[in-house]
Design an enzyme around this catalytic site. Structure first.
Site, mmCIF file in Angstrom:
data_model
loop_
_atom_site.group_PDB
_atom_site.id
_atom_site.type_symbol
_atom_site.label_atom_id
_atom_site.label_comp_id
_atom_site.label_asym_id
_atom_site.label_seq_id
_atom_site.Cartn_x
_atom_site.Cartn_y
_atom_site.Cartn_z
ATOM 1 N N ARG A 134 0.839 -1.209 0.000
ATOM 2 C CA ARG A 134 0.000 0.000 0.000
ATOM 3 C C ARG A 134 0.870 1.255 0.000
ATOM 4 O O ARG A 134 1.960 1.280 0.540
ATOM 5 C CB ARG A 134 -0.962 -0.041 1.201
ATOM 6 C CG ARG A 134 -1.992 -1.155 1.043
ATOM 7 C CD ARG A 134 -2.798 -1.396 2.287
ATOM 8 N NE ARG A 134 -3.646 -0.260 2.640
ATOM 9 C CZ ARG A 134 -4.456 -0.256 3.696
ATOM 10 N NH1 ARG A 134 -4.499 -1.306 4.498
ATOM 11 N NH2 ARG A 134 -5.194 0.791 3.965
ATOM 12 N N SER A 176 -6.359 10.551 2.436
ATOM 13 C CA SER A 176 -6.410 11.564 3.491
ATOM 14 C C SER A 176 -5.551 11.153 4.674
ATOM 15 O O SER A 176 -5.218 11.970 5.525
ATOM 16 C CB SER A 176 -7.852 11.762 3.944
ATOM 17 O OG SER A 176 -8.328 10.571 4.544
ATOM 18 N N GLN A 177 -5.183 9.871 4.739
ATOM 19 C CA GLN A 177 -4.387 9.409 5.890
ATOM 20 C C GLN A 177 -3.012 10.071 5.939
ATOM 21 O O GLN A 177 -2.444 10.257 7.016
ATOM 22 C CB GLN A 177 -4.235 7.891 5.857
ATOM 23 C CG GLN A 177 -5.537 7.181 6.244
ATOM 24 C CD GLN A 177 -5.411 5.670 6.242
ATOM 25 O OE1 GLN A 177 -4.323 5.131 6.042
ATOM 26 N NE2 GLN A 177 -6.520 4.993 6.445
ATOM 27 N N ASP A 322 -15.113 3.848 2.500
ATOM 28 C CA ASP A 322 -15.086 2.541 3.167
ATOM 29 C C ASP A 322 -16.439 1.840 3.081
ATOM 30 O O ASP A 322 -16.550 0.655 3.375
ATOM 31 C CB ASP A 322 -14.692 2.697 4.646
ATOM 32 C CG ASP A 322 -13.182 2.811 4.804
ATOM 33 O OD1 ASP A 322 -12.463 2.569 3.813
ATOM 34 O OD2 ASP A 322 -12.729 3.141 5.910
ATOM 35 N N ARG A 395 -13.782 -5.645 5.309
ATOM 36 C CA ARG A 395 -15.004 -5.011 4.793
ATOM 37 C C ARG A 395 -15.653 -5.838 3.683
ATOM 38 O O ARG A 395 -16.874 -5.843 3.531
ATOM 39 C CB ARG A 395 -14.717 -3.592 4.308
ATOM 40 C CG ARG A 395 -14.193 -2.718 5.413
ATOM 41 C CD ARG A 395 -14.589 -1.267 5.310
ATOM 42 N NE ARG A 395 -14.050 -0.551 6.459
ATOM 43 C CZ ARG A 395 -14.568 -0.590 7.688
ATOM 44 N NH1 ARG A 395 -15.667 -1.280 7.922
ATOM 45 N NH2 ARG A 395 -14.001 0.056 8.676
#
Ligand code: DC
Length: 664
Positions: A134, A176-177, A322, A395
């Protein structure tokens, strides 16, 4: 016994999710927000003193954060019930880690911890193989621009000199992290931070959440819009230790709330409400309501009520990405083509490519779906059972389990991957299943014309959050169809056939028959004059009584008004009210409603209709043995509504003499 037969919850084999029979009636408490917990763990670690975090949901991701922080000198105690954490913040006294920090599969841990190493100026951060793939490069570059020495663009990443600068630009269109990560550490940077955001920002509610948590811990954050982009300024104040209550996780809440829309009935999530810091808390209003469910949001709870029928929608989920897999499950159930846009960025930044994954898994279970440039499109329809792949992505597992709740089972591969954020997910599903009711909660309101049934029923429905069904409007709709078709009222067979053929849609405040909106037309004098004859037709009654039962059953309950609801349609209704008033009073009310001046004539017409309704052979109007009789002649609407709501909640007080209600 677990209803989701198959492998045990902790196994890695597949788990079969069986459909729920009936409608839901559940109130659930969910674990604390992972996003808020991991932010608060950073601010607590960087604060001077001891912070208590309550309402925490411990999961693989939060444990990764706690473990990594201990290596830089921040000790965290976990209370036995695992919902309260005591964090011994060290402020600027962070220690150089002797070992590598391991973010495991946690994106927030990886992103938020790297600037912490930037404060220390030494240490290495690593993670699970999935996390190594990632993106981190944007964040590495920003830290480098701030003077840190950073080696690596993806995990593992080593830091060998600290942040010295106070000003940097960052591309806000990837994750945004990265922004949150820089902001969280910024109050401890030597001179604070001036952060300029370029590009179209994604997931902005998460940046707001970060700032809200920082401010709770005493940080000073200012934002301003400039031509060059948005600029966020953080002062070098450090943080103060506090007692902090973490909200339930809003992304997790989308599963039980969506279940209410899919299965029907109601689900209420406590502790999450209109003041939530989490953007995903808007899912009910932004997605479930347009799909046809009802949402009730107040400060302390979100409740969704559904009828198991979903309308297709097009939504932009760019700021609540999410929830995209949850949307995929809902879209699979919708009656038509649904699409989501604004989520192209999640293909590379999340646990898995949830765009491709959602589409592939929908196709695997036989639901047509395609990947679009910026999202995906789904044609809702019947699914088959197949083993849904979950890509080690919690998820995907939780969302696709929803598909199995109606229509037929689905099998979920690697069910234990839910432990990443919600180890108790399968128990929650069992909890929901245990509340399923196959009989609807019905409040039956019967009585003669003009007794105030409609006004009272509508008000009660609003107050009790139940849907409202005016069955008289259904008889009127058939009457309208009969008159329109030119069928003679004496031709009983043809009148009956008209009811069989009529397609009636009862929506809030709207009646549609055979595609025509007849909401106003069914109140015309011509229909009123003919309706008692049509309503006496046994075939008409058979068709409409069936339709009324199905309508309320799909919704898990309703306030239903008519003439025979407590006696014939729902003889087991939870509460039966027989509403009456003197003929004169009823005539006066109807006259006021219709503008008709001749009250005596009105009284005569009403008395005639009462007589027809009470003396017909099939399901005549009468008082059910166990009905509460209320004479509203001298009562206000508020009085009647208050009285019935009180009986619904607490049972009859016995003042009705022989006619107590049989509620539960
Ligand atoms: O409540 P209303 O006036 O809109 O009802 C119209 C007619 O429909 C009424 O004269 C009787 C009939 N009706 C019925 O027979 N059974 C019901 N459950 C509701 C109405």
């Amino acid at each position: 016994m677990s209803h989701d037969a198959g492998a045990p919850a902790n196994g890695t084999a597949a788990r079969i999710v069986e459909p729920i029979r009936g409608t839901l009636d559940a109130e659930v408490t969910l674990p604390g927000s992972k996003s808020i917990t991991n932010r608060a763990l950073i601010t607590a670690a960087l604060a001077e003193g001891v912070t208590t975090l309550s309402g925490v949901g411990l999961s693989d991701d939060t444990r990764a954060m706690i473990g990594a922080l201990s290596l830089v000198g921040v000790e965290t105690e976990i209370a036995p019930d695992e919902t309260t954490l005591t964090v011994h913040g060290v402020g600027k006294g962070l220690r150089s880690p002797e070992r590598e920090l391991d973010a495991n599969m946690s994106g927030t841990s990886a992103r938020f911890l790297l600037p912490v190493l930037g404060l220390i100026g030494s240490g290495t951060l690593t993670g699970h193989e999935q996390m190594r793939a990632r993106p981190m490069a944007t964040l590495c570059q920003a830290l480098t621009d701030l003077g840190a020495v950073v080696d690596g663009e993806s995990l593992p990443i080593a830091v060998s000199a600290p942040v010295t600068g106070d000003s940097v630009s960052i591309d806000a269109s990837v994750s945004s992290q990265f922004i949150s990560a820089l902001l969280l550490a910024a109050p401890l940077f030597p001179n604070g931070l001036k952060l300029t955001l370029t590009g179209t920002p994604v997931s902005t509610p998460y940046v707001s959440m970060t700032i809200a948590v920082m401010e709770s811990f005493g940080a000073s954050v200012q934002g301003e819009d400039r031509d060059s982009g948005q600029v966020i300024t953080v002062s070098p104040t450090g943080y103060s230790a506090i007692e902090y209550e973490v909200e339930p996780d809003a992304s997790t809440a989308t599963y039980p709330l969506a279940a209410a829309a899919i299965v029907g009935g109601r689900v209420r999530v406590n502790g999450l409400g209109s003041n939530s810091l989490q953007g995903d808390a808007a899912f009910a209003e932004r997605v479930l309501v347009p799909m046809g469910a009802r949402a009730f949001v107040d400060e302390g709870s979100i409740e969704v009520r559904g009828n198991g029928l979903l309308d297709p929608v097009g939504v932009d989920l760019g700021d609540m990405s999410d929830t995209a897999p949850t949307f995929a499950a809902l879209a699979a159930k919708a009656d038509g083509v649904s699409s989501v846009t604004g989520i192209g960025f999640i293909r590379t930044t999340k646990e898995s490519d949830r765009v491709q994954g959602s589409v592939d898994e929908l196709n695997r279970i036989g639901v047509a779906a395609t990947v679009d440039e910026d999202g995906f499109t789904v044609t809702g329809g019947v699914h088959q059972n197949a083993t849904v792949q979950t890509y080690e992505d919690h998820r995907m597992a939780m969302a696709f389990a929803l598909v199995g709740l109606t229509g037929g089972p689905v099998t979920i591969h690697d069910p234990s991957c839910v432990g990443k954020t919600f180890p108790g997910f399968w128990e929650l599903l069992d909890e929901l299943r245990a509340t399923a009711r196959t009989t609807p909660r019905v409040l039956a309101i019967d009585g003669p014309a003009g007794s105030g049934k409609s006004t009272i029923a509508k008000r009660l429905a609003e107050r009790l959050r139940l849907p409202h069904l005016d069955t008289g409007a259904m008889y009127r709709a058939v009457t309208y169809a009969v008159l329109k078709a030119g069928v003679h009222l004496d031709a009983a067979d043809q009148v009956g056939q008209a009811a069989v053929d009529a397609e009636i849609i009862m929506r809030a405040n709207t009646v549609v028959v055979n595609g025509e909106n007849v909401t106003t037309a069914i109140r015309e004098a011509e229909v009123t004059a003919a309706v008692s004859v049509v309503a006496a037709n046994p075939e008409v009654r058979r068709v409409l009584v069936d339709a009324q039962r199905a309508w309320a059953t799909r919704r898990g309950g309703a306030v239903i008004e008519g003439r025979d609801i407590g006696t014939a349609v729902f003889p087991d209704a939870e509460l039966k009210v027989y509403l009456n008033a003197s003929v004169e009073e009823r005539a006066r009310r109807r006259a006021a409603e219709t503008g008709e001046g001749d009250i005596a004539a009105m009284a005569k017409a009403i008395a005639e209709r009462d007589h027809l309704d009470m003396t017909r052979e099939t399901d005549p109007l009468m008082v059910a043995d166990d009905a509460v009789e209320i004479d509203s002649t001298a009562m206000t609407v508020d009085d009647v509504v208050g009285r019935v709501a009180d009986i619904w909640a607490h049972g009859d007080d016995g003042q009705q003499g022989q006619q107590g209600q049989q509620g539960q």
